[in-house]
Design an enzyme around this catalytic site. Structure first.
Site, short mmCIF file in Angstrom:
data_model
loop_
_atom_site.label_atom_id
_atom_site.label_comp_id
_atom_site.label_asym_id
_atom_site.label_seq_id
_atom_site.Cartn_x
_atom_site.Cartn_y
_atom_site.Cartn_z
N LYS A 69 0.80 -1.34 -0.12
CA LYS A 69 0.01 0.17 -0.23
C LYS A 69 1.47 0.97 -0.30
CE LYS A 69 -3.97 -2.04 2.37
NZ LYS A 69 -4.77 -1.66 3.09
N ASP A 105 -9.47 2.23 2.27
CA ASP A 105 -9.90 1.52 3.62
C ASP A 105 -10.73 2.54 4.81
OD1 ASP A 105 -8.63 -0.49 2.87
OD2 ASP A 105 -6.55 0.48 3.11
#
Length: 271
Positions: A69, A105
Site C-alpha cells: 500500500k 480503507d
C-alpha cells in the site's frame, strides 16, 4: 462468464492474493450488472515491473493490500486527494495509461464502525502505523474522534499524528491508555493466519464498554475478536471494513454505482 478481447480486467495484488474473497464478490457484481469485467489475482515478484505491466497491458484497475500500500505509491503517476493525504493506496485506476492511486480503507472503516456505534467525540485507540492505519487515522479524526495511535516504533506513529489532530505513543502503554478508550482498532497484521493465537491486547484489558474492531480478516474471528466477545465488548469484524472499502472501489473501477445487496449476499455466502 465469457472472456473476450473486450473484457476489462481488474487485478488484485498483495499478501492475500490467493485467499481473497473479493474475486467472488466483484465477479458476482459484474455479472449482476451485465458488465464485461473480470476480477483476477496478480502474483508479484517485482512490484515496479508489475505496475508497468498494468499500464502496458491496459488492465483497467487494481486492488492493493499489504505489503504494497505504501511502496506502490512511488510507481504511480498521480494520487487522488485522499490517497495523497494518507500516503498509501488500496486502489489503482488506469486512465488511458495514467495510473492514479486512491484509498477507501478509512471510509470503509467508518462505515463499518457506524453499523455498531456512534463515533463522533469518541476516544479511539488505534494500534499500528502502516498504510491501513494511516487511512483509518485520518478518517476517524475527520469524524471528530479523539485519536491516540500506539505503535512499537513511536516515530512512525508520530509521523501520522503530527499531520492530523491526534496523539501518538508507544504500544507499551496500551494497558494504561485502553482504560479511557471507547473504541479499539487493531490495524496491524497481528493475529492473521498462520499466527492465529497472537494478539497485542491482553484479554484482561478488554472492558465491556469497549467497541473492538480488528482489521484482520483471515481468520474472521481473530484472537482479539474472540477475547472481546468473551468480555462482552461490541465487536466490528474486519470483513465489514473490507466489504465497504470494496463497495467504494467498485465505482472507481467502473464508473457505475455498485449493486450493494448482491455484493453483501455474495460475501456472506462465502464467509
Amino acid at each position: 462468464m465469457t472472456i473476450t478481447g473486450d473484457t476489462k480486467i481488474i487485478g488484485f495484488i498483495g499478501s492475500t492474493f490467493k485467499t481473497s474473497k473479493m474475486y467472488t464478490m466483484y465477479n458476482a457484481a459484474f455479472k449482476a450488472l451485465q458488465l464485461d469485467y473480470v476480477y483476477i489475482p496478480l502474483a508479484v515478484n517485482d512490484l515496479k515491473k508489475v505496475i508497468e505491466g498494468i499500464r502496458q497491458l491496459g488492465i483497467k484497475g487494481v486492488g492493493v493490500t499489504i505489503p504494497y500500500k505504501i511502496e506502490v505509491v512511488q510507481y504511480l503517476d498521480e494520487l487522488d486527494d485522499y490517497a495523497q493525504k494518507i500516503g498509501a493506496v488500496n486502489v489503482i485506476v488506469n486512465k488511458n495509461g495514467i495510473l492514479i492511486g486512491g484509498n477507501t480503507d478509512g471510509l470503509g472503516c467508518i462505515k463499518a464502525l457506524k453499523e455498531v456505534t456512534a463515533i463522533k467525540n469518541k476516544k479511539v485507540l488505534l494500534l499500528g502505523a502502516g498504510g491501513a492505519a494511516r487511512a483509518i487515522a485520518i478518517a476517524v479524526t475527520d469524524e471528530g474522534c479523539d485519536l491516540l495511535i500506539l505503535n512499537r516504533h513511536i516515530s512512525r506513529a508520530t509521523q501520522i499524528s503530527e499531520k492530523i489532530n491526534a496523539r501518538s505513543n508507544s504500544l507499551g502503554l496500551i494497558a494504561q491508555e485502553i482504560k479511557q478508550a471507547d473504541i479499539l482498532i487493531n490495524a496491524t497484521s497481528v493475529g492473521m493466519k498462520p499466527d492465529v493465537d497472537d494478539s497485542l491486547v491482553d484479554i484482561k484489558l478488554l472492558h465491556k464498554k469497549l467497541v473492538v474492531m480488528d482489521a484482520v480478516t483471515n481468520p474472521k474471528d481473530t484472537k482479539l475478536i474472540t477475547d472481546a466477545k468473551k468480555n462482552g465488548c461490541k465487536i466490528v469484524y474486519g470483513e465489514r471494513m473490507l466489504f465497504w472499502q470494496a463497495v467504494l472501489k467498485f465505482k472507481m473501477f467502473t464508473g457505475i454505482d455498485p449493486p450493494v445487496e448482491v455484493m453483501e449476499e455474495t460475501l456472506k455466502k462465502y464467509a
